[in-house]
Design an enzyme around this catalytic site. Structure first.
Site, short mmCIF file in Angstrom:
data_model
loop_
_atom_site.label_atom_id
_atom_site.label_comp_id
_atom_site.label_asym_id
_atom_site.label_seq_id
_atom_site.Cartn_x
_atom_site.Cartn_y
_atom_site.Cartn_z
N HIS A 197 1.28 -1.52 -0.12
CA HIS A 197 -0.12 0.27 -0.21
C HIS A 197 1.14 1.55 0.41
CE1 HIS A 197 -3.88 -1.44 1.31
NE2 HIS A 197 -3.56 -2.21 0.03
N PRO A 243 -4.04 0.35 19.25
CA PRO A 243 -3.76 -0.13 17.58
C PRO A 243 -3.71 0.72 16.37
CG PRO A 243 -5.96 -0.76 18.57
CD PRO A 243 -5.17 -0.60 19.69
N TYR A 303 -9.77 5.87 7.24
CA TYR A 303 -9.09 6.35 8.73
C TYR A 303 -9.88 7.00 9.02
CZ TYR A 303 -5.02 3.87 9.89
OH TYR A 303 -3.64 2.36 9.95
N TYR A 326 4.59 6.77 10.30
CA TYR A 326 3.18 5.56 9.95
C TYR A 326 3.79 3.89 8.69
CZ TYR A 326 -0.66 2.70 8.21
OH TYR A 326 -2.17 2.22 8.71
N LYS A 348 1.36 0.06 15.09
CA LYS A 348 2.55 -0.18 15.13
C LYS A 348 3.32 -1.44 16.21
CE LYS A 348 4.25 3.46 12.91
NZ LYS A 348 4.41 2.90 12.05
#
Ligand code: DHB
Length: 403
Positions: free
Chosen positions: A72, A289, A201, A381, A293
């Site tokens: 991704h 969560p 998100y 990220y 990570k």
């Protein structure tokens, strides 16, 4: 029974460490309290940073991940009726992540370890770690109805937050830093095509939602729910309706094959070492969560630790073992902050005021208008560089570690 490195816990941290040590010619024994089937079915997150992908390939566990994993290049943020894509390669100089479930990583590592590694015992219940500050730490455990002792040169606790290894650090020396959150996640797996090609998100007045995936035909979806929620309060239709409302998009619906509630917690235990006992992964730190990570931090810990053991074997120096805790904690605290930031920016705290909500929206807006703010999110990220510890040290011979 004696081994060089006794590893408590056969989750991703313990299994990956065993593989890295095997490659470096250092023997180990892995003790896992649960059944193989339980460990292989436990649902966890599914996002691998580049460094995690690289280390799995380096230990020979990359073949299925490279076939079945999904690379991704971004995520989408949704809030206030808007959608904004975070473009990872553009913002990080080429970074990306791999969508490949932790359960699949664990299956691949177990198969390898059983095929060509040291002992991996399931149903091995560890009661105690003794002699952390002697040169012969000992793991006491029960296996197949018998009490057993494993003496070790070193012990590594990869047995999670509720494991016994953390208690090898004496209470007077142990510091724990914690935060709990006033919400949990309801997570589902569904035989339904993902909503969209990337993860979404979503911040909404009804609470947070996350649309993730496991494959082109399986979705992994999460809803913020109150603490103490019983999954039985959430019949399938209610879950789909709520996801549609929070994601602001009608999802493809399909049979829900798993449903569970996950608590959210941040926790760090310092130091990550006492004498000859080292802690790695959830035994030393927990992240909520959001941002995925947990597994990546566990992988980073054992990469650093395996390099330190290889350095000891090659040079006789404990220098890298001595700096292990400090080296890891720098990365741990960065990931703690990022996970906290993602969590508190995207969730609706039941006690929050309209002022707090406006601050969240202002922060999200900032990310959509400033490449610097977006890059800060993207870099964290996809994962910050691991530095020299990423080098994998293979020595080829069986090494003794009596420092
Ligand atoms: C997943 C979990 C996460 O916490 C996250 O931030 C992204 C994805 C997952 O399970 O797919």
């Amino acid at each position: 029974m004696h081994t060089t490195v006794g590893i408590i816990g056969g989750g991703p941290a313990g299994l990956l460490l065993a593989r890295l040590l095997h490659k470096a010619g250092i023997d180990s024994v892995v003790l896992e309290s649960r059944a193989r089937s339980y460990v292989e079915q436990r649902q966890r997150a599914g996002i691998l940073e580049q460094a995690t992908v690289d280390v799995l390939r380096s230990v020979g566990a990359g073949a299925r991940m490279d076939r079945e994993g999904l690379v991704h290049h971004g995520i989408e943020l949704r809030f206030d009726g808007r959608a904004h894509r975070i473009d990872f390669p553009a913002l990080t100089g080429g970074g990306s992540v791999m969508v490949y479930a932790q359960t699949e990583v664990v299956k691949d590592l177990i198969a390898l370890q059983l095929a060509e590694g040291g002992p991996l015992l399931f149903h091995a219940q560890v009661h105690a770690v003794e002699g952390a500050d002697t040169d012969r730490p000992t793991i006491r455990f029960a296996h197949e109805g018998r009490e057993q002792s494993l003496t070790c040169d070193y012990v590594v606790g990869c047995d999670g937050f509720h494991g016994v290894a953390r208690h090898a650090v004496p209470e007077v020396l142990r510091r724990t830093y914690e935060r709990t959150y006033p919400y949990s996640w309801l997570g589902i797996l569904a035989d339904a095509a993902p909503a969209y090609g990337e993860l979404i998100y979503a911040h909404s007045a009804r609470g947070f939602a996350l649309a993730s995936m496991r494959s082109p035909t399986v979705s992994r979806l999460y809803l913020q729910v109150p603490n103490g929620t019983d999954p039985a309060e959430w019949p399938d239709a209610r879950i789909w309706d709520e996801l549609d409302a929070r994601l602001d998009q009608p999802l493809v619906r399909g049979p829900i094959t798993a449903k569970s509630v996950l608590p959210m917690r941040s926790s760090v235990t310092e130091p990550m070492r006492h004498g000859r006992v080292f802690l790695a992964g959830d035994a030393a730190h927990i992240v909520p969560p959001t941002g995925a990570k947990g597994l990546n931090l566990a992988a980073a810990d054992v990469i650093v630790l395996a390099e330190a053991f290889a350095h000891l074997a090659a040079t006789g120096s404990t220098q890298l073992l001595d700096t292990y805790s400090d080296t890891c904690l720098r990365r741990v605290w960065r990931a703690e902050h990022f996970s906290y930031f993602m969590t508190t920016t995207l969730h609706a705290d039941p006690a929050q005021s309209t002022f707090d909500t406006r601050l969240q929206l202002s922060q999200l807006e900032r990310i959509t208008t400033s490449p610097h703010a977006a890059a800060e999110l993207a870099e964290n990220y996809v994962g910050l560089p691991l530095g020299p510890a990423l080098r994998s040290g293979g020595h080829g011979t069986t090494a003794r570690l009596r420092a």
